[in-house]
Each structure stands twice: as C-alpha cells, then as structure tokens.
Write an enzyme that holds these catalytic residues in place. Structure first.
Site, mmCIF file in Angstrom:
data_model
loop_
_atom_site.group_PDB
_atom_site.id
_atom_site.type_symbol
_atom_site.label_atom_id
_atom_site.label_comp_id
_atom_site.label_asym_id
_atom_site.label_seq_id
_atom_site.Cartn_x
_atom_site.Cartn_y
_atom_site.Cartn_z
ATOM 1 N N GLU A 1 16.477 -11.834 -3.565
ATOM 2 C CA GLU A 1 14.913 -13.201 -2.833
ATOM 3 C C GLU A 1 14.590 -13.586 -4.625
ATOM 4 O O GLU A 1 14.634 -15.484 -4.313
ATOM 5 C CB GLU A 1 14.566 -12.556 -2.387
ATOM 6 C CG GLU A 1 15.371 -11.851 -0.973
ATOM 7 C CD GLU A 1 14.002 -11.328 0.074
ATOM 8 O OE1 GLU A 1 13.086 -10.944 -0.166
ATOM 9 O OE2 GLU A 1 14.701 -11.803 1.480
ATOM 10 N N GLY B 1 -1.391 -2.626 6.287
ATOM 11 C CA GLY B 1 0.038 -2.600 6.218
ATOM 12 C C GLY B 1 0.810 -3.149 7.994
ATOM 13 O O GLY B 1 -0.312 -3.087 8.878
HETATM 14 C C1 LIG Z 1 8.573 -8.113 -2.584
HETATM 15 C C2 LIG Z 1 8.634 -6.932 -1.143
HETATM 16 C C3 LIG Z 1 9.729 -8.050 -0.483
HETATM 17 C C4 LIG Z 1 9.897 -6.854 0.829
HETATM 18 N N1 LIG Z 1 10.939 -7.862 1.972
HETATM 19 C C5 LIG Z 1 11.092 -7.408 3.027
HETATM 20 C C6 LIG Z 1 11.818 -7.640 4.038
HETATM 21 O O1 LIG Z 1 12.394 -9.577 3.434
HETATM 22 N N2 LIG Z 1 11.837 -7.308 5.470
HETATM 23 C C7 LIG Z 1 11.252 -5.531 5.025
HETATM 24 O O2 LIG Z 1 11.271 -5.259 6.389
HETATM 25 N N3 LIG Z 1 10.533 -5.636 4.583
HETATM 26 C C8 LIG Z 1 10.346 -5.601 3.786
HETATM 27 N N4 LIG Z 1 9.550 -5.090 2.581
HETATM 28 C C9 LIG Z 1 9.298 -4.122 3.189
HETATM 29 C C10 LIG Z 1 8.319 -3.799 3.824
HETATM 30 O O3 LIG Z 1 7.176 -5.112 3.098
HETATM 31 C C11 LIG Z 1 7.156 -2.824 3.848
HETATM 32 O O4 LIG Z 1 8.113 -1.900 4.205
HETATM 33 C C12 LIG Z 1 5.936 -2.326 4.645
HETATM 34 O O5 LIG Z 1 5.513 -3.400 4.006
HETATM 35 C C13 LIG Z 1 5.505 -1.052 4.867
HETATM 36 O O6 LIG Z 1 4.372 -1.324 5.577
HETATM 37 P P1 LIG Z 1 3.716 -0.317 5.148
HETATM 38 O O7 LIG Z 1 1.730 -0.681 5.975
HETATM 39 O O8 LIG Z 1 4.429 1.480 5.557
HETATM 40 O O9 LIG Z 1 3.007 -0.250 3.869
HETATM 41 P P2 LIG Z 1 2.092 -1.800 3.459
HETATM 42 O O10 LIG Z 1 2.589 -3.128 4.002
HETATM 43 O O11 LIG Z 1 2.534 -1.297 2.148
HETATM 44 O O12 LIG Z 1 0.884 -1.180 3.691
HETATM 45 C C14 LIG Z 1 -0.259 0.304 3.106
HETATM 46 C C15 LIG Z 1 -1.665 -0.616 2.788
HETATM 47 O O13 LIG Z 1 -2.545 0.267 2.471
HETATM 48 C C16 LIG Z 1 -3.139 -0.058 1.442
HETATM 49 N N5 LIG Z 1 -3.124 0.785 0.457
HETATM 50 C C17 LIG Z 1 -2.327 1.138 -0.473
HETATM 51 N N6 LIG Z 1 -2.971 2.393 -1.210
HETATM 52 C C18 LIG Z 1 -4.559 2.515 -0.696
HETATM 53 C C19 LIG Z 1 -5.847 3.222 -1.022
HETATM 54 N N7 LIG Z 1 -5.926 4.312 -1.811
HETATM 55 N N8 LIG Z 1 -6.705 3.111 -0.381
HETATM 56 C C20 LIG Z 1 -7.080 1.664 0.515
HETATM 57 N N9 LIG Z 1 -5.994 1.383 0.701
HETATM 58 C C21 LIG Z 1 -4.707 1.163 0.438
HETATM 59 C C22 LIG Z 1 -2.830 -0.818 0.758
HETATM 60 O O14 LIG Z 1 -4.028 -1.890 0.030
HETATM 61 C C23 LIG Z 1 -2.066 -1.655 2.222
HETATM 62 O O15 LIG Z 1 -2.697 -3.130 3.144
HETATM 63 C C24 LIG Z 1 9.801 -5.511 1.484
HETATM 64 C C25 LIG Z 1 8.371 -4.894 0.074
HETATM 65 C C26 LIG Z 1 8.446 -6.045 -0.548
HETATM 66 C C27 LIG Z 1 7.899 -5.130 -1.608
#
Ligand SMILES: Cc1cc2nc3c(=O)[nH]c(=O)nc-3n(C[C@H](O)[C@H](O)[C@H](O)COP(=O)(O)OP(=O)(O)OC[C@H]3O[C@@H](n4cnc5c(N)ncnc54)[C@H](O)[C@@H]3O)c2cc1C
Length: 417
Positions: free
Chosen positions: A170, A13
């Site tokens: 949204e 992510g």
């Molecule tokens: C609908 C929605 C709208 C949003 N809108 C906004 C916005 O407008 N502005 C903003 O700043 N933020 C927004 N957010 C929040 C933002 O998207 C998240 O804070 C951000 O994606 C978090 O990043 P991350 O890398 O922590 O996790 P993620 O982006 O969720 O990435 C986690 C990764 O881990 C992988 N994964 C999970 N479990 C496993 C496993 N067991 N084994 C292997 N891989 C795994 C997943 O496939 C994913 O690719 C929004 C979130 C959502 C859901």
C-alpha cells in the site's frame, strides 16, 4: 476506590475503544489510559504520509470519542508496569491504579529484526508521528533536489519500501502515485522518472497471505505504477543514503520505509506469562487469561484462536475491534451477574489497496475480488472501522477530492524558524 467495580483499559486503539464503548451503560467506573490523547487509525497511516488524508482523519481525540459516557474517564499516560497478582498498573506520570477488571489492548510495535541502522534511519509506519515524519521527509528530499539536482544521481528521490505484505504494498503504491501524478507537476524541472520506488520482499512473492490470482494482480498493478519489485531480497543494513542487501547489492536511496515486521508491545514480556510467536499472549475462548479471568487481552497483543478454523487470528483492525467489543460486553454482563459468552469472529476479509482503482480482497471462504469492486469493499470496511461519522465524512471528502483531481492534501513543511 469507588464502590462500583473499576474497569481499567490500557490502550485506546481499536480494541480499547471498542471495549470502552460497550461498557457505556455498565454499572462500573471505566478508566482508559493511552500514551497519546488520540486514537490512531493505523490502516490509513500510509494515506496520511502520502497526502491522501489529513491528520485529523487518522487521529481522533480519545476524550471526544468517549465524552458522552458518564462512567468513563480518559488519562494520557504511559503504562510502565502491570502487577497481575496485586491487580495494579503503574504509569510514568500518573499515580498507580488498581482494578477489578483489566483490559490489555496495547497493540503492536515495529520489529526491525536487528537490521543494522534500521532503528536510526528507517521510517516505520505504526504511529501518527512516524507517518508525519515520513511525509515531511519525502517533501524535504524533493526540495533538496530542487536546490541541487545533482543529488538525484545520489538517490535523493529514491525510496526503498521493505515488506511485501499489505503495509509495504500500500505504501509503495501510494508513494509511486504521489510521485508520478503530483510531484511531477510540483517539481517540473526535476527528472521524476529517475525517482525510483523499490519494494523489497525477502520471500519469493509479494502478498504471501493472498491467493496466487491476487498476487499476480498486485504485481501487475504495482508495475503499472512504476514500482520496482525485488523479491527474495533481504535488507542487511541501512544508512541515511544507502540500503544494503544481504546479497551485497547497494541501493542508492535517501528514504527507507519499514513495513516488514511487527511484534506485540514489549511490555507483555514483563508480565510473567507464556508468550506466543511475535510477543503475543494466548487467551481463552472468552478472551480472558485462564489464570486471571478478570484480565482480558485483546487485539494485536493477543493470540486469539478462531473457534471456526482453529487458527490464530491475524493482527487486523476488525479482529481488534470485535475482540474489544466482545470483552466490553462480557465484562458488562459479568457485572450485571450474567454469564459471558465465548468470542466468535465475523470475518470481514483480508484486503489491501494498491492504488487508485486497484485493490484486492480475499474472504475467509476463499472468495476474491480485485479492481474497483475490491476498492469499494475496502472503502466500506475501513469506513466502518473509523470511530465516528464525522471521521467517515472527512475521509470520504478527502478520498473524493484525490480521486477526482489527483491532488494531495497539505504538501507543505512547517518548521520552527
Ligand atoms: C501501517 C498499518 C496498516 C494496517 N492496515 C490494516 C488494514 O488495512 N486493515 C486492517 O484490518 N488492519 C490493518 N492494520 C492492523 C490494525 O491497524 C491493527 O490490527 C489494530 O490497530 C490493532 O488494534 P489494537 O487496539 O490491538 O492496537 P493499536 O491500534 O495499536 O492500539 C494500541 C494503543 O495502545 C497505546 N499504547 C501502546 N503502548 C502503550 C503504553 N506503554 N502506555 C500507554 N499506551 C500505550 C497506543 O498509543 C495505541 O493507542 C494495519 C496496521 C498498520 C501498522
């Protein structure tokens, strides 16, 4: 194991990719594992579900993103267990991997809060398949009504969106615009004014994280787009065609979109660590675990305390990206024998789009924006979060197209025959 230290990144992510990119020049073997072979741009999932963007603008191949990094390998596999003491990670379809440094960026997942029927019948909006499933489902409801207009009385076209935060607002705004501007033309024989979009929020107001001025603005903007807002209402159960509220009121709706709650990836419960509210792991000022300085926990799965405000930072793309970049840099410094620095978050504002020309922005210092200025700020921040210039170009082209023509992309359902 190679002689170089191995940095194992779990999750591709914002956090995982941000970390990997900062490690490109490190003298390390970098391995990134995600259950998908693509990076998902979650903030724009609702735009995929409502035809404002194409799939490839919201999902990007992880191998493509990291192919120019000679020290980095990508694997598609699901993490099934992490042994912090043995420094080993287990996967479903990949041999276990040991590590010298671990980056935990597994993100968040939907929380239905035990609502009856939600797991089976609700449409959450956290992954690319979920957004595509909603897009197909909405189209199929309109095709069903086209075959049998009497279904309109049964609520076939009605959509209930749960959650008055940015995701719910949204999504409700985008679905209402899709219905009024596009489906009204695609299905002229159907009474589109009877297709209701209802936004249900348990609290007394929408957008509780925003100032009152922005809440009022959002309520008006939704009303203008014919979204019906029900505050102080909680969903108690969901079936394929009905949504029942705690009050006993039953809403006829064949679609329920869940934007009400999320929790840190459930895998964190197996780590033997103390968890904060919402399944999040508390990290130190450097984003590492106090008892395991070789383990960095980032993004949505981490409870990161802001050094300026003393508050836990929200689950936002910019927090995840910045925390990932920080951890990547910190590990690269440590491998090079240098000291790591504490994490400092640079606020990009909290923001949400309500529809064409309608958005809200609130900065940490309290400054607010609405309307087209806020939409421009929203666009700038989200374009910056997109992983490549190619993705930015694609998004700009799609956005320009829908702004000028009101058209939406890909209004077709492709099925096996
Ligand atoms: C609908 C929605 C709208 C949003 N809108 C906004 C916005 O407008 N502005 C903003 O700043 N933020 C927004 N957010 C929040 C933002 O998207 C998240 O804070 C951000 O994606 C978090 O990043 P991350 O890398 O922590 O996790 P993620 O982006 O969720 O990435 C986690 C990764 O881990 C992988 N994964 C999970 N479990 C496993 C496993 N067991 N084994 C292997 N891989 C795994 C997943 O496939 C994913 O690719 C929004 C979130 C959502 C859901």
């Amino acid at each position: 194991m190679s002689e170089r230290p191995r940095v194992l990144i779990l999750g591709g992510g914002f956090a995982g990719v941000g970390a990997a990119q900062k490690l490109r020049r490190a003298d390390a073997e970098v391995v990134l594992v995600d259950r998908h072979n693509y990076h998902t741009f979650q903030p724009l999932l609702y735009q995929l579900a409502t035809g404002l963007l194409e799939t490839t603008a919201v999902g990007h191949s992880l191998r493509d993103l990291l192919e120019r990094q000679d020290n980095t390998t990508v694997h598609q596999a699901t993490v099934t267990g992490v042994d912090l003491d043995a420094r080993e990670v287990r996967f479903d379809e990949l041999a276990p991997l040991t590590y010298d440094f671990l980056i935990l960026g597994l993100g968040a997942e939907v929380n239905f809060f035990g609502t009856d029927g939600a797991a089976e019948h609700a449409f959450p909006m956290y992954t690319l398949p979920q957004a595509l499933r909603l897009k197909d489902h909405l189209l199929e409801r309109w095709e069903a009504a086209d075959h049998d207009p009497s279904l309109v009385d049964d609520g076939v076209l009605n959509v209930v969106v749960v959650g008055g935060g940015p995701t719910g607002v949204e999504t409700a705004g985008a679905i209402a615009e899709l219905y009024r501007a596009v489906f009204a033309r695609d299905y002229p024989a159907l009474p589109q004014e009877r297709a209701r979009v209802i936004l249900v929020e348990a609290g007394p107001e929408l957008f509780s994280m925003f100032k009152p001025r922005l809440r009022r603005y959002a309520a008006k903007a939704l009303e203008k787009r014919t979204v019906e807002v029900m505050t102080g209402a909680m969903v108690s159960s969901v079936s394929p065609t009905r949504v029942t509220l705690k009050s006993g009121e039953e809403l006829k709706a064949h679609t329920l979109v869940w934007g009400a709650g999320l929790q840190g990836n459930r895998l964190v419960q197996s780590l033997g660590l103390e968890l904060r509210r919402g399944n999040r792991i508390a990290v130190g000022a450097d984003l590492a675990l106090p008892d395991h300085p070789e383990v960095y926990v980032l993004g949505d799965v981490a409870a990161i305390t802001d050094s300026k405000t003393g508050q836990v930072l929200p689950q936002l793309g910019s927090v995840a990206l910045q925390s990932g970049e920080h951890a990547g840099e910190a590990i690269a410094r440590r491998i090079a024998g240098k000291a790591a620095k504490p994490f400092r978050y640079r606020d990009k504002g909290t923001m949400a789009m309500i529809g064409r020309g309608a958005a809200v922005v609130q900065m940490l210092g309290g400054r607010t924006m609405t309307g087209r200025t806020a939409q421009a700020a929203w666009g700038t921040v989200h374009l910056a979060l997109l992983p490549t210039n190619e993705d930015r170009a694609k998004a700009v082209v799609d956005w320009a197209g829908t702004t000028l023509t009101h058209q939406r992309v890909g209004r077709i359902t492709v099925r096996d025959e």
